[in-house]
Design a protein around this motif. Structure first.
Motif, PDB file in Angstrom:
ATOM      1  N   ASP A   1       7.818 -15.502  21.288  1.00 37.05           N
ATOM      2  CA  ASP A   1       7.403 -15.823  22.203  1.00 37.05           C
ATOM      3  C   ASP A   1       8.202 -16.253  23.173  1.00 37.05           C
ATOM      4  N   GLY A   2       7.758 -15.948  24.471  1.00 35.65           N
ATOM      5  CA  GLY A   2       8.880 -16.095  25.630  1.00 35.65           C
ATOM      6  C   GLY A   2       9.952 -14.793  25.990  1.00 35.65           C
ATOM      7  N   LYS A   3       9.625 -13.785  25.234  1.00 44.91           N
ATOM      8  CA  LYS A   3      10.463 -12.586  25.604  1.00 44.91           C
ATOM      9  C   LYS A   3      10.006 -11.751  25.586  1.00 44.91           C
ATOM     10  N   GLU A   4       9.931 -10.772  27.194  1.00 44.82           N
ATOM     11  CA  GLU A   4       8.977  -9.067  27.856  1.00 44.82           C
ATOM     12  C   GLU A   4       9.327  -8.764  26.750  1.00 44.82           C
ATOM     13  N   GLY A   5       7.599  -7.616  26.741  1.00 47.42           N
ATOM     14  CA  GLY A   5       8.715  -6.658  25.975  1.00 47.42           C
ATOM     15  C   GLY A   5       7.213  -5.482  26.668  1.00 47.42           C
ATOM     16  N   LEU A   6       6.732  -4.519  26.152  1.00 46.52           N
ATOM     17  CA  LEU A   6       5.482  -3.760  25.921  1.00 46.52           C
ATOM     18  C   LEU A   6       4.173  -4.692  25.581  1.00 46.52           C
ATOM     19  N   ILE A   7       3.536  -4.256  26.301  1.00 46.67           N
ATOM     20  CA  ILE A   7       1.944  -4.950  25.674  1.00 46.67           C
ATOM     21  C   ILE A   7       1.281  -4.141  25.243  1.00 46.67           C
ATOM     22  N   GLN A   8       0.919  -4.386  23.750  1.00 42.97           N
ATOM     23  CA  GLN A   8      -0.005  -3.836  23.114  1.00 42.97           C
ATOM     24  C   GLN A   8      -1.213  -4.714  22.849  1.00 42.97           C
ATOM     25  N   VAL A   9      -2.285  -3.732  23.211  1.00 43.36           N
ATOM     26  CA  VAL A   9      -4.052  -5.092  23.222  1.00 43.36           C
ATOM     27  C   VAL A   9      -5.099  -4.327  21.811  1.00 43.36           C
ATOM     28  N   LEU A  10      -5.265  -5.473  21.645  1.00 48.97           N
ATOM     29  CA  LEU A  10      -6.478  -5.123  20.026  1.00 48.97           C
ATOM     30  C   LEU A  10      -7.631  -5.269  20.222  1.00 48.97           C
ATOM     31  N   SER A  11      -8.183  -4.328  19.991  1.00 47.28           N
ATOM     32  CA  SER A  11     -10.172  -4.937  20.343  1.00 47.28           C
ATOM     33  C   SER A  11     -10.869  -4.910  19.030  1.00 47.28           C
ATOM     34  N   VAL A  12     -11.711  -5.623  19.188  1.00 55.74           N
ATOM     35  CA  VAL A  12     -12.542  -4.760  17.842  1.00 55.74           C
ATOM     36  C   VAL A  12     -14.280  -3.725  18.481  1.00 55.74           C
ATOM     37  N   LEU A  13     -14.175  -3.540  19.972  1.00 53.70           N
ATOM     38  CA  LEU A  13     -14.920  -3.371  20.886  1.00 53.70           C
ATOM     39  C   LEU A  13     -14.852  -1.498  20.419  1.00 53.70           C
ATOM     40  N   PRO A  14     -14.275  -0.722  20.419  1.00 51.23           N
ATOM     41  CA  PRO A  14     -14.075   0.903  20.751  1.00 51.23           C
ATOM     42  C   PRO A  14     -14.153   1.283  19.017  1.00 51.23           C
ATOM     43  N   THR A  15     -15.452   1.370  19.318  1.00 49.15           N
ATOM     44  CA  THR A  15     -15.749   2.458  17.755  1.00 49.15           C
ATOM     45  C   THR A  15     -16.353   3.948  18.567  1.00 49.15           C
ATOM     46  N   SER A  16     -16.549   3.849  19.854  1.00 47.24           N
ATOM     47  CA  SER A  16     -16.614   5.691  19.125  1.00 47.24           C
ATOM     48  C   SER A  16     -15.877   6.474  19.879  1.00 47.24           C
ATOM     49  N   TYR A  17     -14.469   5.478  19.640  1.00 47.00           N
ATOM     50  CA  TYR A  17     -13.421   6.754  20.440  1.00 47.00           C
ATOM     51  C   TYR A  17     -12.265   5.453  19.895  1.00 47.00           C
ATOM     52  N   PRO A  18     -11.107   6.603  19.240  1.00 48.19           N
ATOM     53  CA  PRO A  18      -9.568   4.851  18.501  1.00 48.19           C
ATOM     54  C   PRO A  18      -9.266   4.200  19.729  1.00 48.19           C
ATOM     55  N   GLY A  19      -9.427   2.822  20.299  1.00 48.52           N
ATOM     56  CA  GLY A  19      -8.877   2.216  21.582  1.00 48.52           C
ATOM     57  C   GLY A  19      -8.718   0.911  21.196  1.00 48.52           C
ATOM     58  N   HIS A  20      -9.012   1.107  19.963  1.00 49.39           N
ATOM     59  CA  HIS A  20      -8.784  -0.739  19.079  1.00 49.39           C
ATOM     60  C   HIS A  20      -7.752  -1.499  19.343  1.00 49.39           C
ATOM     61  N   SER A  21      -6.243  -0.168  19.232  1.00 52.22           N
ATOM     62  CA  SER A  21      -4.936  -0.771  19.143  1.00 52.22           C
ATOM     63  C   SER A  21      -4.419   0.077  19.908  1.00 52.22           C
ATOM     64  N   LEU A  22      -4.412  -0.534  21.348  1.00 54.76           N
ATOM     65  CA  LEU A  22      -3.468   0.935  22.251  1.00 54.76           C
ATOM     66  C   LEU A  22      -2.025  -0.108  22.645  1.00 54.76           C
ATOM     67  N   LEU A  23      -1.046   0.722  23.542  1.00 60.11           N
ATOM     68  CA  LEU A  23       0.008   0.786  23.975  1.00 60.11           C
ATOM     69  C   LEU A  23       0.338   0.946  25.401  1.00 60.11           C
ATOM     70  N   THR A  24       0.176  -0.511  25.909  1.00 57.25           N
ATOM     71  CA  THR A  24       0.456   0.209  27.384  1.00 57.25           C
ATOM     72  C   THR A  24       1.709   0.482  28.143  1.00 57.25           C
ATOM     73  N   GLU A  25       1.381   0.162  29.304  1.00 64.30           N
ATOM     74  CA  GLU A  25       2.632   0.270  30.653  1.00 64.30           C
ATOM     75  C   GLU A  25       3.093  -0.353  30.738  1.00 64.30           C
ATOM     76  N   ASP A  26       2.884  -1.338  30.508  1.00 61.05           N
ATOM     77  CA  ASP A  26       2.325  -2.883  31.212  1.00 61.05           C
ATOM     78  C   ASP A  26       3.782  -3.882  30.359  1.00 61.05           C
ATOM     79  N   ILE A  27       4.807  -4.160  31.627  1.00 65.83           N
ATOM     80  CA  ILE A  27       5.713  -5.264  30.526  1.00 65.83           C
ATOM     81  C   ILE A  27       4.642  -6.719  30.921  1.00 65.83           C
ATOM     82  N   GLY A  28       5.136  -7.402  30.249  1.00 68.74           N
ATOM     83  CA  GLY A  28       4.453  -8.867  29.961  1.00 68.74           C
ATOM     84  C   GLY A  28       5.294  -9.447  28.646  1.00 68.74           C
TER      85      GLY A  28
END
Length: 358
Positions: A292-319
């Motif tokens: 926490d407090g150190k910047e880097g690429l944002i990985q987003v996790l969600s339990v919603l995407p069941t029809s496609y593997p979008g539950h764990s994604l590495l974005t192109e955003d720095i946060g």
């Protein structure tokens, strides 16, 4: 369905981070195995990059797909005949766009989850809705853009839906004035993508003064165009407050690749993870987890995407994660801010490996 309603029905932002990670781990491991069994593309990336991880032990161990993979590959985990709708990301002319394949259960789940988050600020009453966009965005009923999907998902919270841009995305000033006169000083709901709100609501040449102090605005996207004009989030908020008395303004972070999952701005101006989603910050060089407090690429996790593997994604955003379980408005879970888009050099590695092996 891989997610039960009891979990979705919990009040948003009510689960502490340790509790949440335990719950999410159970659901996301199920989703990981589901997509391994049903998506050849997902199996390929897991075997190529993550050495065939079958049973991750913690959230940080879950394999992730770079969001760019959806721009060049048809990636889904359902039979072709079950495809209900295809969502497409916004893109510049000539550039590839993401294509996200939904079946009916996934579409319903994402709509339900979105309602749980947005209801946190809009309540349960349908409000008159001012939409800073054009109806022409729905010209193709089988395929929606990110903007169209956002409008459609949020329109269930509104009534008297009023679009103020024509088919050429030019402001219909008479439509805007008529709506503002009708609901002047009253509660109503405004939705639009950030740069379109700035251009067509704040920038509208209105002779009369209108009171929007009881209105609620949700907005997202297009920040790069505004930052190029030296308009940041604080400038945006202050300008709309000064012109209209509008103070209930909520920015959110979301993406077509995880439609239904949005990270809503909290009272301190940071983006907050809902119960059923989380983020991890990774070092752009070796993809290790940042503190926490150190910047880097944002990985987003969600339990919603069941029809496609979008539950764990590495974005192109720095946060950067600003804290957890201790926000000023008592929301539980992580909250963060976005610093900008990663440079192309920082996106090599995972994405390039996937492209070469798929």
């Amino acid at each position: 369905m891989l997610v039960d309603n009891e979990f979705l029905d919990l009040p948003q932002f009510s689960i502490t981070q340790p509790e949440k990670e335990e719950i999410l781990m159970q659901y996301l491991c199920k989703m990981h195995r589901h997509h391994l069994d049903n998506s050849e593309s997902y199996r390929s990336i897991v075997k190529t990059i993550f050495y065939d991880i079958q049973n991750p032990e913690k959230l940080e161990d879950l394999p992730f797909i770079p969001v760019s993979a959806f721009k060049n590959n048809a990636i889904y985990s359902i039979p072709d005949e079950e495809i209900f709708k295809i969502l497409t990301s916004s893109g510049t002319t000539g550039s590839a766009v993401s294509q996200i394949y939904l079946d009916r259960p996934t579409a319903r789940l994402q709509t339900l989850a979105l309602s749980k988050i947005v209801g946190h600020v809009l309540g349960n009453t349908r409000l008159p809705m001012l939409i800073i966009d054009s109806k022409s965005i729905f010209a193709n009923k089988a395929s929606f853009s990110a903007r169209g999907a956002g409008i459609l998902g949020l329109s269930v919270f509104g009534k008297d839906h009023t679009y103020v841009l024509d088919e050429n995305f030019e402001l219909m000033e008479d439509q805007l004035k008529a709506f503002l006169e009708k609901y002047n000083g009253k509660p109503f709901f405004i939705f639009g993508f950030t740069f379109m709100v700035w251009l067509n609501l704040y920038g509208a040449q209105l002779k009369d003064k209108y009171d929007l102090s009881n209105a609620i605005m949700l907005h997202s996207g297009g920040w790069k165009k505004l930052i190029d004009q030296s308009v940041d989030n604080e400038t945006f908020r202050n300008a709309l407050h000064d012109k209209f008395g509008l103070s209930q303004i909520y920015n959110f972070y979301g993406m077509i690749e995880q439609i239904g999952t949005i990270y809503l701005e909290n009272s301190e101006g940071y983006l907050h993870c809902p119960n059923f989603a989380d983020i991890i910050i990774r070092n752009p060089v070796d993809f290790s987890v940042q503190e926490d407090g150190k910047e880097g690429l944002i990985q987003v996790l969600s339990v919603l995407p069941t029809s496609y593997p979008g539950h764990s994604l590495l974005t192109e955003d720095i946060g950067i994660i600003m804290g957890r379980d201790n926000s000023g408005d008592r929301r539980k879970g992580k909250y963060f801010k976005i610093l900008g888009r990663a440079k192309k050099a920082e996106l090599r590695g995972c994405s390039d490996t996937f492209q070469s092996k798929s």
